[in-house]
Design an enzyme around this catalytic site. Structure first.
Site, PDB file in Angstrom:
ATOM      1  N   ARG A 236       0.863  -1.175   0.000  1.00 51.62           N
ATOM      2  CA  ARG A 236       0.000   0.000   0.000  1.00 51.62           C
ATOM      3  C   ARG A 236       0.905   1.232   0.000  1.00 51.62           C
ATOM      4  NH1 ARG A 236      -3.402  -2.979  -1.464  1.00 51.62           N
ATOM      5  NH2 ARG A 236      -5.437  -3.402  -0.532  1.00 51.62           N
ATOM      6  N   GLU A 265      -4.197   7.440  -5.229  1.00 51.02           N
ATOM      7  CA  GLU A 265      -4.388   6.672  -6.469  1.00 51.02           C
ATOM      8  C   GLU A 265      -5.678   7.097  -7.159  1.00 51.02           C
ATOM      9  OE1 GLU A 265      -4.093   2.485  -5.612  1.00 51.02           O
ATOM     10  OE2 GLU A 265      -2.137   2.704  -4.683  1.00 51.02           O
ATOM     11  N   HIS A 284      -1.329   0.013  -9.668  1.00 50.16           N
ATOM     12  CA  HIS A 284      -1.923  -0.918  -8.683  1.00 50.16           C
ATOM     13  C   HIS A 284      -2.521  -2.148  -9.390  1.00 50.16           C
ATOM     14  CE1 HIS A 284      -3.745  -1.128  -4.396  1.00 50.16           C
ATOM     15  NE2 HIS A 284      -3.473  -2.333  -4.856  1.00 50.16           N
TER      16      HIS A 284
HETATM   17  C1  DGY Z   1      -5.369  -6.423  -2.571  1.00 50.17           C
HETATM   18  O1  DGY Z   1      -6.097  -7.398  -2.768  1.00 50.17           O
HETATM   19  O2  DGY Z   1      -5.290  -5.874  -1.477  1.00 50.17           O
HETATM   20  C2  DGY Z   1      -4.572  -5.954  -3.729  1.00 50.17           C
HETATM   21  O3  DGY Z   1      -3.947  -4.754  -3.467  1.00 50.17           O
HETATM   22  C3  DGY Z   1      -5.493  -5.876  -4.930  1.00 50.17           C
HETATM   23  O4  DGY Z   1      -4.766  -5.802  -6.097  1.00 50.17           O
END
Ligand code: DGY
Length: 331
Positions: A236, A265, A284
Site C-alpha cells: 500500500r 491513487e 496498482h
Molecule cells: C489487494 O487485494 O489488497 C490488492 O492490493 C489488490 O490488487
C-alpha cells in the site's frame, strides 16, 4: 429476497453466485461509485461487495441499517472502517490466498524491470535514440548473489522469496514476529529492520496498511539503505513516505524504486515521481490477471452468500463481530 450492492462490474461467475441468492445491483461505469450512490444503495441492502477504491466509512456503514456483510474483493481492507462494522454486528470479509502468485509475480517483475532498466530501455528504442551497440549502454544490476530483504514474510512475501531463490538471490526478512518454520521452508534468514535496511540490495514490502505500518519506510529508513539499493512496493502506498522516497531517489540515497501503489491513487499528473528515470511505475495491478481477479470475485461472492445465509463466512476479518452478534446489547 435479500439485496446485494456490488460497487463495480466484477467477474460474471461471481455475479451468478450472488444472483442465485439475492437481488443484485451492480454499479456500472469505469470509475468507482460516488459516496452518495453507495449510501443510497446500502440503505436497503443486506450485502455490500466492495473494491479497494471504495472508502467504506462510518457514515456509509451507519446508513446500512440492514447490512449483514461487507465483502471486500481484495486481501487488504484498509478501505473499510472495520471497527464500526464490528460494533454494528456486520461481517467484514476479504479474499486471501488467491492472489499471492499474481502479486508476487508482479513484485518480481518490478524488481527485474528496475534492476535491468526495462522502461528506460523500451523508451530508448521507441524514441530512436538507439544508435548502435554500446558496452556501457543502460547498465543495470545483477540479481545473482544479491540480497533481497522482504518486509513481511506472509503469503505473498513467501512467494516472492521462492521466486528470488530461482534467481540465486540471498534472502533475509523482517517482521515483528519471527517465523522459524516459514524461514526454513523458503530459505530466508531473519533480520532486524535496521539490519535488513543496511544489508539488502533489493527491498520488497509485503505488509498490510495499519497505524503501525504507515510510513514504515521514511527518511530515516531510506538513509539506512545502501546507495545501490532498490525499493519495491506492491503493498500500500502510505507504507512508504512518498516525499522522503522522492528526495532519496533524487539525492542518490538509493538507486531506484518500483512502485505499484501510491499515497494517492491515481497519482496526480504533477507527481514529481513521474519525472524520475530511476523509478518504474504501475497502476496498482498486483492482482490484475484474469484468472486471479475472477478467483477473488468468486471468493467475495461466496463470503457474501454464506453471511446472507446466516453462516459465518470463511474469510472473516473481524471475528470479534461474533460476540456482538451473540450479544447485540454490547453494540
Ligand atoms: C489487494 O487485494 O489488497 C490488492 O492490493 C489488490 O490488487
Amino acid at each position: 429476497m435479500k439485496k446485494v450492492f456490488v460497487t463495480r462490474q466484477i467477474a460474471e461467475e461471481a455475479l451468478q453466485i450472488l444472483m442465485q441468492n439475492a437481488k443484485v445491483t451492480v454499479h456500472s461505469g469505469d470509475l468507482p461509485p460516488e459516496k452518495n450512490e453507495i449510501i443510497e444503495q446500502v440503505k436497503d441492502a443486506q450485502g455490500l461487495v466492495t473494491l479497494l477504491t471504495d472508502q467504506i466509512d462510518a457514515e456509509i456503514i451507519n446508513h446500512g441499517k440492514q447490512l449483514i456483510v461487507i465483502s471486500n474483493v481484495a486481501v487488504g481492507y484498509d478501505n473499510i472502517d472495520v471497527e464500526t462494522a464490528t460494533r454494528r454486528g456486520i461481517y467484514v470479509t476479504n479474499t486471501p490466498g488467491v492472489l499471492d502468485d499474481a502479486t508476487a509475480d508482479l513484485a518480481f517483475t518490478l524488481l527485474l524491470a528496475v534492476a535491468r532498466r526495462i522502461p528506460e530501455a523500451d523508451s530508448f528504442v521507441r524514441t530512436g535514440q538507439w544508435k548502435g551497440w554500446d558496452p556501457n549502454l543502460l547498465l543495470g544490476s545483477d540479481l545473482k548473489d544479491k540480497t533481497l530483504g522482504i518486509i513481511g514474510l506472509g503469503r505473498i512475501g513467501s512467494e516472492i522469496a521462492k521466486r528470488a531463490k530461482c534467481f540465486k538471490m540471498k534472502i533475509i526478512y523482517y517482521q515483528p514476529q519471527r517465523d522459524p518454520e516459514k524461514e526454513k521452508s523458503v530459505g530466508a534468514k531473519y533480520a532486524s529492520l535496521k539490519e535488513l535496511l543496511s544489508k539488502s540490495d533489493f527491498i520488497s514490502l509485503h505488509v498490510p496498511l495499519t497505524s503501525e505500518t504507515k510510513d514504515l519506510i521514511g527518511k530515516k529508513e531510506l538513509n539506512q539503505m545502501k546507495k545501490t539499493a532498490y525499493l519495491i512496493n506492491t503493498s500500500r502506498g502510505p507504507v512508504v513516505d512518498e516525499q522522503a522516497l522522492y528526495q532519496a531517489l533524487v539525492e542518490g540515497k538509493i538507486r531506484g524504486a518500483a512502485l505499484d501503489v501510491f499515497d494517492q491513487e491515481p497519482i496526480s499528473a504533477d507527481n514529481p515521481l513521474l519525472k524520475l528515470k530511476n523509478v518504474v511505475l504501475t497502476p496498482h495491478i498486483g492482482s490484475a490477471t484474469l484468472e486471479t481477479r475472477t478467483r477473488m470475485a468468486v471468493l467475495a461472492a461466496q463470503n457474501t452468500v454464506k453471511a446472507l445465509n446466516n453462516e459465518t463466512p470463511p474469510h472473516l476479518i473481524n471475528p470479534k463481530v461474533l460476540e456482538y452478534k451473540k450479544n447485540p446489547n454490547s453494540k
